[in-house]
Design a protein around this motif. Structure first.
Motif, mmCIF file in Angstrom:
data_model
loop_
_atom_site.group_PDB
_atom_site.id
_atom_site.type_symbol
_atom_site.label_atom_id
_atom_site.label_comp_id
_atom_site.label_asym_id
_atom_site.label_seq_id
_atom_site.Cartn_x
_atom_site.Cartn_y
_atom_site.Cartn_z
ATOM 1 N N SER A 97 0.808 -1.223 0.000
ATOM 2 C CA SER A 97 0.000 0.000 0.000
ATOM 3 C C SER A 97 0.844 1.278 0.000
ATOM 4 C CB SER A 97 -0.962 0.012 1.183
ATOM 5 O OG SER A 97 -0.245 0.040 2.402
ATOM 6 N N VAL A 100 1.917 2.538 -3.991
ATOM 7 C CA VAL A 100 0.953 2.872 -5.039
ATOM 8 C C VAL A 100 1.073 4.334 -5.462
ATOM 9 C CG1 VAL A 100 -1.507 2.982 -5.608
ATOM 10 C CG2 VAL A 100 -0.610 1.047 -4.308
ATOM 11 N N HIS A 101 1.196 4.532 -6.760
ATOM 12 C CA HIS A 101 1.295 5.840 -7.402
ATOM 13 C C HIS A 101 2.540 6.619 -6.978
ATOM 14 C CE1 HIS A 101 -3.288 5.429 -7.811
ATOM 15 N NE2 HIS A 101 -2.690 4.925 -8.863
ATOM 16 N N ARG A 128 5.336 -2.585 -11.578
ATOM 17 C CA ARG A 128 3.976 -2.300 -12.068
ATOM 18 C C ARG A 128 2.939 -2.981 -11.194
ATOM 19 N NH1 ARG A 128 2.660 -3.422 -17.901
ATOM 20 N NH2 ARG A 128 0.808 -2.293 -17.264
ATOM 21 N N GLU A 129 3.207 -4.223 -10.819
ATOM 22 C CA GLU A 129 2.268 -4.965 -9.977
ATOM 23 C C GLU A 129 2.142 -4.342 -8.590
ATOM 24 O OE1 GLU A 129 -0.579 -7.632 -8.906
ATOM 25 O OE2 GLU A 129 0.214 -7.242 -10.911
ATOM 26 N N GLY A 131 2.109 -1.229 -8.092
ATOM 27 C CA GLY A 131 1.445 0.067 -8.256
ATOM 28 C C GLY A 131 2.408 1.226 -8.431
ATOM 29 N N ARG A 181 -1.607 12.645 -5.655
ATOM 30 C CA ARG A 181 -1.970 11.886 -4.441
ATOM 31 C C ARG A 181 -2.561 12.817 -3.383
ATOM 32 N NH1 ARG A 181 3.120 9.845 -5.087
ATOM 33 N NH2 ARG A 181 3.836 10.874 -3.173
#
Length: 185
Positions: A97, A100-101, A128-129, A131, A181
């Motif tokens: 978590s 991501v991004h 990529r997986e 995130g 974000r």
């Protein structure tokens, strides 16, 4: 919004005889010299990742805090058997978590002439997986034993501009993704 970009520089292996730690320290140093940037060298030997994966028992609270704080990552990894070390995979798997991004730049390291190109290629699908957004400008350290002396002193200044070029894109992406974000609260 904070204008300072904090970048976690991840050293990719915990092997005792690793030469790639010199490249990781160099990458962290170059980034720390850039205006509006702070860096933090993350050495996997300083952490414990019990278990296997993103389960609560598989986390190291100090690493969780680093990944939460980071606006971007710069992974410096040696190439082992045409891929990345298991210690890097284990470290990355623990904090899904917090990635991501967030953008990530890559530096490949090898004792041979290829400079770790295969480790960079092998990491992209994993990132990529997770995130993450991989930059398209990477740095390479072929024949790492000829680039740094035994104490880690850089012997060839051309690598400074190579790493700075990778940081330029990483910082651009970090600013853009940080803004997005923060607006997506």
């Amino acid at each position: 919004m904070s204008t300072t970009i904090h970048i976690a520089v991840l050293a990719g292996t915990s092997r005792a005889q690793r030469k790639s730690i010199h490249a990781a320290r160099f990458v962290a140093h170059v980034g720390a010299q850039l205006e509006g940037v702070t860096t933090e060298l993350v050495d996997p030997t300083d952490f414990e990742f019990p278990g296997d994966g993103n389960d609560p028992e598989g986390k190291d609270a100090r690493y969780t805090a680093i990944t939460a704080k980071a606006d971007a990552f710069f992974i410096v990894s040696p190439e082992y058997n045409h891929s990345f070390p298991g210690s890097l995979k284990r470290m990355l798997d623990s904090e899904l978590s917090n990635y991501v991004h967030k953008p990530v730049a890559l530096a490949g390291v090898s004792n041979g002439m290829w400079g770790g190109v295969r480790v960079v290629e092998a990491l992209v699908p994993l990132l990529r997986e997770l995130g993450m957004v991989a930059t398209f400008t990477s740095a390479y350290f072929p024949r790492v034993q000829d680039i740094f002396d035994e104490s880690g002193t850089l012997l060839d200044e051309k690598y400074t501009s190579t790493v700075e070029k990778a940081y330029k894109e990483l910082i651009w992406m970090a600013k853009a993704l940080k803004t997005a974000r923060e607006q997506d609260v």
